[in-house]
Design a protein around this motif. Structure first.
Motif, PDB file in Angstrom:
ATOM      1  N   ALA A 120       0.918  -1.103   0.021  1.00  0.00           N
ATOM      2  CA  ALA A 120      -0.094   0.024   0.001  1.00  0.00           C
ATOM      3  C   ALA A 120       0.846   1.058  -0.010  1.00  0.00           C
ATOM      4  O   ALA A 120       0.508   2.166  -0.716  1.00  0.00           O
ATOM      5  N   GLY A 121       1.811   1.051   0.960  1.00  0.00           N
ATOM      6  CA  GLY A 121       2.744   2.366   0.891  1.00  0.00           C
ATOM      7  C   GLY A 121       3.525   2.536  -0.295  1.00  0.00           C
ATOM      8  O   GLY A 121       3.808   3.755  -0.778  1.00  0.00           O
ATOM      9  N   ILE A 122       3.797   1.607  -0.883  1.00  0.00           N
ATOM     10  CA  ILE A 122       4.870   1.711  -2.120  1.00  0.00           C
ATOM     11  C   ILE A 122       4.076   2.313  -3.292  1.00  0.00           C
ATOM     12  O   ILE A 122       4.383   3.203  -3.863  1.00  0.00           O
ATOM     13  N   VAL A 123       2.823   1.713  -3.427  1.00  0.00           N
ATOM     14  CA  VAL A 123       1.860   2.218  -4.414  1.00  0.00           C
ATOM     15  C   VAL A 123       1.380   3.544  -4.215  1.00  0.00           C
ATOM     16  O   VAL A 123       1.654   4.547  -5.080  1.00  0.00           O
ATOM     17  N   THR A 149      -4.935  -1.642  -4.187  1.00  0.00           N
ATOM     18  CA  THR A 149      -4.224  -0.640  -4.377  1.00  0.00           C
ATOM     19  C   THR A 149      -4.449   0.176  -5.566  1.00  0.00           C
ATOM     20  O   THR A 149      -4.164   1.396  -5.516  1.00  0.00           O
ATOM     21  N   VAL A 150      -5.399  -0.349  -6.242  1.00  0.00           N
ATOM     22  CA  VAL A 150      -6.279   0.773  -7.550  1.00  0.00           C
ATOM     23  C   VAL A 150      -7.190   1.896  -6.513  1.00  0.00           C
ATOM     24  O   VAL A 150      -6.793   2.929  -6.902  1.00  0.00           O
ATOM     25  N   PRO A 151      -7.889   1.427  -5.649  1.00  0.00           N
ATOM     26  CA  PRO A 151      -8.455   2.468  -5.032  1.00  0.00           C
ATOM     27  C   PRO A 151      -7.512   3.378  -3.941  1.00  0.00           C
ATOM     28  O   PRO A 151      -7.643   4.598  -3.973  1.00  0.00           O
ATOM     29  N   ALA A 153      -4.340   4.257  -5.342  1.00  0.00           N
ATOM     30  CA  ALA A 153      -3.930   5.071  -6.555  1.00  0.00           C
ATOM     31  C   ALA A 153      -5.386   6.414  -6.803  1.00  0.00           C
ATOM     32  O   ALA A 153      -4.577   7.619  -6.838  1.00  0.00           O
ATOM     33  N   ALA A 154      -6.161   5.927  -6.853  1.00  0.00           N
ATOM     34  CA  ALA A 154      -7.472   6.826  -7.059  1.00  0.00           C
ATOM     35  C   ALA A 154      -7.288   7.899  -5.976  1.00  0.00           C
ATOM     36  O   ALA A 154      -7.495   8.968  -6.191  1.00  0.00           O
ATOM     37  N   GLU A 155      -7.338   7.625  -4.666  1.00  0.00           N
ATOM     38  CA  GLU A 155      -7.246   8.595  -3.632  1.00  0.00           C
ATOM     39  C   GLU A 155      -6.064   9.361  -3.929  1.00  0.00           C
ATOM     40  O   GLU A 155      -6.473  10.528  -3.419  1.00  0.00           O
ATOM     41  N   VAL A 156      -4.915   9.131  -4.167  1.00  0.00           N
ATOM     42  CA  VAL A 156      -3.607  10.003  -4.219  1.00  0.00           C
ATOM     43  C   VAL A 156      -4.074  10.962  -5.168  1.00  0.00           C
ATOM     44  O   VAL A 156      -3.652  12.104  -5.187  1.00  0.00           O
ATOM     45  N   PHE A 157      -4.624  10.270  -6.429  1.00  0.00           N
ATOM     46  CA  PHE A 157      -4.758  11.168  -7.557  1.00  0.00           C
ATOM     47  C   PHE A 157      -5.921  12.363  -7.322  1.00  0.00           C
ATOM     48  O   PHE A 157      -5.838  13.414  -7.747  1.00  0.00           O
ATOM     49  N   LYS A 158      -6.913  11.780  -6.382  1.00  0.00           N
ATOM     50  CA  LYS A 158      -7.910  12.714  -6.097  1.00  0.00           C
ATOM     51  C   LYS A 158      -7.409  13.709  -5.354  1.00  0.00           C
ATOM     52  O   LYS A 158      -7.587  15.187  -5.319  1.00  0.00           O
ATOM     53  N   MET A 159      -6.510  13.407  -4.261  1.00  0.00           N
ATOM     54  CA  MET A 159      -6.097  14.413  -3.309  1.00  0.00           C
ATOM     55  C   MET A 159      -5.074  15.531  -4.051  1.00  0.00           C
ATOM     56  O   MET A 159      -4.974  16.870  -3.648  1.00  0.00           O
ATOM     57  N   THR A 160      -4.585  15.106  -5.266  1.00  0.00           N
ATOM     58  CA  THR A 160      -3.541  16.018  -5.967  1.00  0.00           C
ATOM     59  C   THR A 160      -4.254  16.841  -6.941  1.00  0.00           C
ATOM     60  O   THR A 160      -3.726  17.388  -7.962  1.00  0.00           O
ATOM     61  N   GLY A 161      -5.757  16.389  -6.853  1.00  0.00           N
ATOM     62  CA  GLY A 161      -6.439  17.093  -8.259  1.00  0.00           C
ATOM     63  C   GLY A 161      -5.977  16.509  -9.547  1.00  0.00           C
ATOM     64  O   GLY A 161      -6.401  17.240 -10.556  1.00  0.00           O
ATOM     65  N   THR A 162      -5.416  15.409  -9.752  1.00  0.00           N
ATOM     66  CA  THR A 162      -5.087  14.929 -10.972  1.00  0.00           C
ATOM     67  C   THR A 162      -5.930  13.693 -11.301  1.00  0.00           C
ATOM     68  O   THR A 162      -5.724  12.893 -12.158  1.00  0.00           O
ATOM     69  N   PHE A 163      -7.109  13.297 -10.360  1.00  0.00           N
ATOM     70  CA  PHE A 163      -7.669  11.902 -10.871  1.00  0.00           C
ATOM     71  C   PHE A 163      -8.575  11.940 -11.997  1.00  0.00           C
ATOM     72  O   PHE A 163      -9.438  12.770 -12.446  1.00  0.00           O
ATOM     73  N   GLN A 330     -12.627  -0.371   0.572  1.00  0.00           N
ATOM     74  CA  GLN A 330     -12.802   0.785   1.658  1.00  0.00           C
ATOM     75  C   GLN A 330     -11.445   0.555   2.280  1.00  0.00           C
ATOM     76  O   GLN A 330     -11.031   1.610   2.765  1.00  0.00           O
ATOM     77  N   LYS A 331     -10.752  -0.646   2.341  1.00  0.00           N
ATOM     78  CA  LYS A 331      -9.329  -0.734   2.958  1.00  0.00           C
ATOM     79  C   LYS A 331      -8.556   0.326   2.570  1.00  0.00           C
ATOM     80  O   LYS A 331      -7.567   0.862   2.949  1.00  0.00           O
ATOM     81  N   GLY A 332      -8.439   0.390   1.198  1.00  0.00           N
ATOM     82  CA  GLY A 332      -7.523   1.083   0.211  1.00  0.00           C
ATOM     83  C   GLY A 332      -7.819   2.616   0.480  1.00  0.00           C
ATOM     84  O   GLY A 332      -7.016   3.268   0.801  1.00  0.00           O
ATOM     85  N   VAL A 333      -9.094   2.866   0.622  1.00  0.00           N
ATOM     86  CA  VAL A 333      -9.502   4.223   0.552  1.00  0.00           C
ATOM     87  C   VAL A 333      -9.025   4.628   1.891  1.00  0.00           C
ATOM     88  O   VAL A 333      -8.619   5.860   2.103  1.00  0.00           O
ATOM     89  N   ALA A 334      -9.299   3.725   2.962  1.00  0.00           N
ATOM     90  CA  ALA A 334      -8.803   4.309   4.363  1.00  0.00           C
ATOM     91  C   ALA A 334      -7.353   4.858   4.544  1.00  0.00           C
ATOM     92  O   ALA A 334      -7.068   5.463   5.416  1.00  0.00           O
TER      93      ALA A 334
END
Ligand code: NAI
Length: 338
Positions: A120-123, A149-151, A153-163, A330-334
């Motif tokens: 999770a941390g690597i992705v 890991t896909v969720p 990635a999506a959360e990271v992209f959402k937080m950076t406004g690039t999703f 949910q685990k990925g998002v959290a």
């Protein structure tokens, strides 16, 4: 830097430098985790892909050796190696497609979810780099558990406004590759003639082969359906056990990853009717992510197809799959939100 050619033994290599920089037709592809069990054969096969003009190999260990080795292949793609976090941004800048097989694989007795704490941390870190350096790239996530890991990635992209949901794809292709092989065996056909849709996710019961929709049209006895569904769902474990501690599927996975990446590149090029199964942001079910057949185009996922008619056995499987998938998503998002 590994990318700049200079005078070598009194020979001016600046023409090579021109070619490496010059936008020869083709796509720029980065592999993150390129020195691993999947990464190495994946790098080799991508170096052979005529649609690739530049191939960036990134890992936290052993990239110089893998890069030197692959770079001697007399195919078109220019290969460059990148080692360690301080070279991640250079590895990602300008990429059209980023493939992520970074992270630890399973050992016997482990589920894909057991890999969560490390992968999770690597992705997350790698996706932060993508958001910064190549936010328009198509991203193929291989690192397990793909259902989480896909969720992430999506959360990271959402937080950076690039999703952009069209550009993020979890690679489930190995499940389709296995399904085609195992079904062909039962039918006595060449696997190249067989097309089995596999939907849901990429772990245990979330892997849902739709045997009622196999092409060419065919039917299976209840015993065949049970055998095939179970073998497709446990194909990964079959390899993990056979390798007895030495890792999970790497060669068949590299093959599947290249088959999938190649489809993405054909889509990017604008080819028509490129359809594959992938784990994507989806409204096919009530879950935010789901694997199903998608059409790939210039923007990544251009269209997501509905599941089509399911039989009773598949409807029961779908309910089981959705239950486990909801938890993994949910685990990925959290993980990112915490
Ligand atoms: P491996 O251990 O052989 O290779 C992983 C590579 O990732 C290593 O070279 C390692 O140095 C690198 N790595 C570790 N941390 C990194 C970081 N922070 N940044 C960049 N690279 C990093 O493992 P293998 O067999 O190649 O598997 C990789 C992943 O693929 C595993 O998570 C495995 O579960 C998953 N997998 C997914 C499949 C799928 O169908 N989606 C099928 C088979 C495996």
């Amino acid at each position: 830097s590994p990318s700049s050619y200079q005078m070598e033994g009194g020979v001016d290599l600046s023409r090579a430098n021109c070619r490496a920089k010059g936008g020869s037709a083709g796509f720029k592809v980065a592999i993150l985790g390129a020195a691993g069990g999947i990464g190495q054969p994946l790098a080799m096969l991508m170096k052979m892909n005529p649609l690739v003009s530049v191939l960036h190999l990134y890992d936290v260990a052993n990239t110089p050796g893998v890069t030197a080795d692959i770079s001697h292949m007399d195919t078109g793609a220019v290969v460059r190696g990148f080692l360690g976090p301080q070279q991640l941004e250079d590895a990602l800048t300008g990429m059209d497609l980023v493939i992520i097989p970074a992270g630890v694989p399973r050992k016997p007795g482990m589920t894909r979810d057991d890999l969560f704490n490390i992968n999770a941390g690597i992705v997350k870190t790698l996706c932060e780099g993508i958001a910064k350096c190549c936010p328009k790239a198509i991203v193929n996530v291989i690192s397990n558990p793909v259902n989480s890991t896909v969720p992430i990635a999506a959360e990271v992209f959402k937080m950076t406004g690039t999703f952009d949901p069209r550009r993020l794809l979890g690679v489930t292709m190995l499940d389709i590759v296995r399904a085609n092989t195992f079904v062909a065996e039962v039918l006595g056909l060449d696997p190249r003639e067989v097309d089995v849709p596999v939907v849901g996710g990429h772990a245990g019961v979330t892997i849902l082969p739709l045997l009622s929709q196999v092409k060419p049209p065919c039917s299976f006895t209840p015993a065949e359906t049970e055998y095939l569904t179970s073998r497709i769902q446990n194909g990964g474990t079959e390899v993990v056990e056979a390798k007895a501690g030495a890792g999970s599927a790497t060669l068949s996975m590299a093959y599947a990853a290249v088959k999938f990446a190649d489809a993405c590149l054909h889509g990017l090029r604008g080819d028509a009717a490129i359809v594959e199964c992938a784990f994507v942001s989806s409204q096919v079910t009530e879950l935010p992510f789901f694997a199903s057949r998608v059409r790939l185009g210039r923007n990544g996922v251009e269209e997501i197809y509905p599941l089509g008619p399911l039989n009773e056995y598949e409807r029961t499987g779908l309910e089981k799959a959705k239950k486990e998938l909801a938890t993994s998503i949910q685990k990925g998002v959290a993980f990112v939100k915490k």
